[in-house]
Write an enzyme that holds these catalytic residues in place. Structure first.
Site, mmCIF file in Angstrom:
data_model
loop_
_atom_site.group_PDB
_atom_site.id
_atom_site.type_symbol
_atom_site.label_atom_id
_atom_site.label_comp_id
_atom_site.label_asym_id
_atom_site.label_seq_id
_atom_site.Cartn_x
_atom_site.Cartn_y
_atom_site.Cartn_z
ATOM 1 N N SER A 196 11.679 33.520 0.238
ATOM 2 C CA SER A 196 12.355 33.175 -1.049
ATOM 3 C C SER A 196 13.006 34.394 -1.755
ATOM 4 C CB SER A 196 11.655 32.385 -2.240
ATOM 5 O OG SER A 196 10.447 33.346 -2.650
ATOM 6 N N LYS A 218 9.256 36.635 -7.999
ATOM 7 C CA LYS A 218 10.586 36.146 -8.198
ATOM 8 C C LYS A 218 11.175 37.304 -8.911
ATOM 9 C CE LYS A 218 9.981 31.967 -6.405
ATOM 10 N NZ LYS A 218 10.676 31.584 -5.323
#
Length: 283
Positions: free
Chosen positions: A63, A137
């Site tokens: 990701s 993230k």
């Protein structure tokens, strides 16, 4: 008496210690006797470093490509939050699953010995934990910001478009999942992966607190890619987050300053017109 004193001197003379074992005074202990103490000190220091300073984390997915690749090891700064520092836009952060973001972890089949070693090393911070449900993230917006992204367009924070060179080549900013505008509540964050086409980030969890992450769930900021060696690099904040007017407070600032500057002028003109009207009436 003298003979006994002499015997005592011989048993505990200046060339030997007082334990009666005949070991000369000043002779260092053997390495093997010192080893348990050294290991104990090392473990305590490692535990303190993990708790208060830095901790290693493993990248579990794609990701964050290409900034971080699956299997990379990053060092996470855990010190600055202790002094009240909060995550800022552009930082790559590790945070606990705020609820429902991660599926149940698959059961390990590595065996009890390997699992025990991994748990011991992860406890002191020398190895990433296989049990902790953590994600990594990039922070895009913080409390008070408004963030949005329409298909074919860029991500915007407080109306300012972000130039995002860090997203994976070939990806669009949000075409697979447009969103917003979303007003970020205080003490929460909007986070997105750099691999926009393969990141279940804030965009995909808007049914839970609008997809935002509590600041309290942030473990720390990822600062360095430490492993593998050929990928060593620092994780700095991209320049796009330094552009003027990006901050919600700064965006309101010019209007407030303009109002403050205009007020004295308006009052002066009003007073002047009042004096002129009074003078005409008197004449």
């Amino acid at each position: 008496m003298e003979g006994r004193d002499g015997d005592g001197d011989g048993a505990d003379g200046p060339g030997e210690d007082g334990d009666g074992k005949g070991r000369p005074k000043g002779k260092p202990r053997s390495f093997w006797k010192e080893l348990p103490l050294l290991i104990g000190i090392a473990l305590v220091l490692a535990l303190l470093i993990k708790t208060f300073l830095v901790q290693a984390f493993s990248i579990p997915s794609n990701s964050m490509n290409n900034t971080l690749l699956r299997g990379d090891r990053v060092l996470v700064d855990k010190l600055t939050p202790w002094f009240g520092s909060e995550p800022e836009r552009g930082e790559v952060v590790v945070f606990h699953d705020p609820g429902g973001w991660l599926k149940e972890a698959p059961e390990s089949d590595s065996g009890p010995v390997i699992e025990g070693i991994q748990k011991a090393l992860s406890f002191i911070g020398l190895m990433p934990s296989a049990e902790e449900k953590d994600l990594i993230k990039r922070v895009i917006a913080v409390g008070g910001d408004t963030v949005e992204c329409q298909k074919g367009g860029p991500v915007k924070v407080n109306g300012k478009a972000l130039d995002e060179p860090y997203i994976q080549s070939g990806d669009t900013p949000c075409d697979d999942r447009p969103f917003g505008p979303v007003k970020i509540p205080d003490d929460r964050l909007w986070v997105m992966g750099d691999n926009r086409d393969d990141s279940l980030d804030s965009r995909y969890h808007q049914n839970i607190e609008q997809g935002t992450v509590p600041v309290d769930e942030v473990v720390g900021r990822a600062i360095v890619v430490a492993w593998p060696i050929d990928r060593w690099s620092t994780l700095s904040v991209p320049g796009t987050f330094d552009q003027p007017g990006l901050s919600a407070a700064a965006a309101v600032g010019p209007s407030a300053l303009g109002l403050a500057g205009a007020l004295p002028i308006v009052l002066w003109r009003r007073a002047r017109m009042t004096r002129k009207a009074t003078a005409r009436q008197e004449s």
